[in-house]
Design a protein around this motif. Structure first.
Motif, PDB file in Angstrom:
ATOM      1  N   TRP A  91       0.804  -1.220   0.000  1.00 24.71           N
ATOM      2  CA  TRP A  91       0.000   0.000   0.000  1.00 24.71           C
ATOM      3  C   TRP A  91       0.839   1.273   0.000  1.00 24.71           C
ATOM      4  O   TRP A  91       0.299   2.370   0.115  1.00 24.71           O
ATOM      5  CB  TRP A  91      -0.910  -0.003   1.225  1.00 24.71           C
ATOM      6  CG  TRP A  91      -2.200  -0.731   0.994  1.00 24.71           C
ATOM      7  CD1 TRP A  91      -2.637  -1.313  -0.159  1.00 24.71           C
ATOM      8  CD2 TRP A  91      -3.247  -0.935   1.961  1.00 24.71           C
ATOM      9  NE1 TRP A  91      -3.871  -1.879   0.021  1.00 24.71           N
ATOM     10  CE2 TRP A  91      -4.276  -1.662   1.310  1.00 24.71           C
ATOM     11  CE3 TRP A  91      -3.399  -0.593   3.297  1.00 24.71           C
ATOM     12  CZ2 TRP A  91      -5.451  -2.042   1.964  1.00 24.71           C
ATOM     13  CZ3 TRP A  91      -4.568  -0.963   3.950  1.00 24.71           C
ATOM     14  CH2 TRP A  91      -5.582  -1.676   3.290  1.00 24.71           C
ATOM     15  N   VAL A  95      -2.133   4.024  -0.954  1.00 23.75           N
ATOM     16  CA  VAL A  95      -2.721   4.832   0.119  1.00 23.75           C
ATOM     17  C   VAL A  95      -2.312   6.307   0.021  1.00 23.75           C
ATOM     18  O   VAL A  95      -3.178   7.196   0.069  1.00 23.75           O
ATOM     19  CB  VAL A  95      -2.357   4.251   1.505  1.00 23.75           C
ATOM     20  CG1 VAL A  95      -2.784   5.206   2.625  1.00 23.75           C
ATOM     21  CG2 VAL A  95      -3.018   2.892   1.702  1.00 23.75           C
ATOM     22  N   GLY A 153      -6.749   0.057  -0.799  1.00 26.29           N
ATOM     23  CA  GLY A 153      -5.791   0.978  -0.194  1.00 26.29           C
ATOM     24  C   GLY A 153      -6.017   2.407  -0.652  1.00 26.29           C
ATOM     25  O   GLY A 153      -5.993   3.346   0.152  1.00 26.29           O
ATOM     26  N   ASN A 171      -9.534   1.024   8.065  1.00 27.06           N
ATOM     27  CA  ASN A 171      -8.638  -0.108   7.874  1.00 27.06           C
ATOM     28  C   ASN A 171      -8.972  -1.251   8.832  1.00 27.06           C
ATOM     29  O   ASN A 171      -8.895  -2.427   8.449  1.00 27.06           O
ATOM     30  CB  ASN A 171      -7.184   0.312   8.072  1.00 27.06           C
ATOM     31  CG  ASN A 171      -6.222  -0.823   7.772  1.00 27.06           C
ATOM     32  OD1 ASN A 171      -6.130  -1.303   6.655  1.00 27.06           O
ATOM     33  ND2 ASN A 171      -5.521  -1.289   8.797  1.00 27.06           N
ATOM     34  N   VAL A 192      -0.785   2.714   8.453  1.00 24.62           N
ATOM     35  CA  VAL A 192      -1.661   3.311   7.438  1.00 24.62           C
ATOM     36  C   VAL A 192      -1.866   4.792   7.749  1.00 24.62           C
ATOM     37  O   VAL A 192      -1.895   5.633   6.846  1.00 24.62           O
ATOM     38  CB  VAL A 192      -3.015   2.572   7.384  1.00 24.62           C
ATOM     39  CG1 VAL A 192      -3.993   3.304   6.460  1.00 24.62           C
ATOM     40  CG2 VAL A 192      -2.820   1.138   6.901  1.00 24.62           C
TER      41      VAL A 192
END
Length: 273
Positions: A91, A95, A153, A171, A192
């Motif tokens: 990711w 992301v 993502g 998430n 994240v």
């Protein structure tokens, strides 16, 4: 230089906002935009911040505050080996790209779009908190494979950046829906959060640069008075909320937070009328 009275007024409002956010964060175990954005919105409204930039300022400032907390949380979870580093590596582009795209929406879309997104997403999170069957839902035995995984993502980065949260709630939901343990989901969400907050910070500074109506000591859509005041005050007040939380059962906390989010969602829906 703005009048001293204006600075004092904003500082006092933000101190109160930080206290409320810290109490709610400790009570509900949430430290991101789900608490900060609505509290900021009220404080900036009372300070007379123009409606055309108020919501963007709340989101940008919330994400700036999330950077140090996400980094500290990620470091702690990483040392314990709880983070799914394989997922984060996959990711590492998707992301941040989603987060950066959210800053474009914040910079150029009407404020009603951002309010609508916040109202809808908080409503969905509230439904997950209030209805256990949604929390126990499973969509698969393991995470989806690329390119679907990249799409998720991107969506988490985009939606989280748009409403000023660190991605933890979205998430956590995604990973648990695909049969991952909650501890791993929480730990991975800290990473994240870094992937979302860092690019969003630069995007929101650039997107709000030179905009009229922003309060004093703002760089783009980031207000530094709020950043400097909120972090220590929330860290001081959060333990009080945590003590209150221990007097309630897990289900009582879920219901309380769900009701809180319903009220916040309704508040933003009403402003759209």
């Amino acid at each position: 230089m703005p009048p001293v009275s204006d600075i004092i007024e904003l500082v006092v409002l933000l101190l109160v906002a930080g206290g409320v956010a810290g109490l709610l964060a400790g009570l509900f175990g949430i430290g991101g935009g789900a608490v900060l954005v609505p509290v900021f919105y009220q404080a900036f409204a009372m300070a007379g911040v123009d409606e055309s930039v108020r919501m963007q300022l709340c989101v940008g400032t919330s994400l700036a505050i999330i950077i140090p907390t996400s980094l500290r949380s990620f470091q702690a979870h990483y040392k314990r080996g709880s983070v799914d580093m394989s997922l984060l590596r996959r990711w590492v582009i998707a992301v941040p790209v989603g987060a950066l795209m959210s800053t474009l929406v914040l910079a150029y879309a009407p404020p009603a779009v951002v309010k609508s997104a916040f109202a809808v997403i908080t409503l969905l999170i509230a439904a997950k908190m209030l209805f256990r069957r949604l929390a126990e839902l499973k969509l698969g035995e393991d995470l989806p494979r690329p390119p679907a995984l990249y799409g998720f993502g991107w969506a988490i980065g985009m939606l989280s950046g748009l409403i000023g949260i660190g991605g933890g709630t979205l998430n956590n939901t995604f990973m648990t829906f695909y049969n991952r343990p909650m501890l791993q989901a929480v730990a991975t969400s800290s990473g994240v959060g870094v992937l979302i907050a860092v690019p969003s910070f630069f995007g929101n500074v650039y997107g709000g640069w030179g905009r009229e109506g922003l309060p004093i000591f703002s760089t783009g859509f980031v207000n530094w008075i709020a950043v400097i005041l909120i972090i220590p005050i929330t860290m001081y007040v959060a333990p009080i909320g945590a003590k209150l939380a221990h007097r309630l059962s897990k289900r009582q906390l879920e219901i309380s937070f769900g009701i809180f989010l319903l009220i916040i969602s309704a508040r933003f829906f009403i402003t759209l009328i």
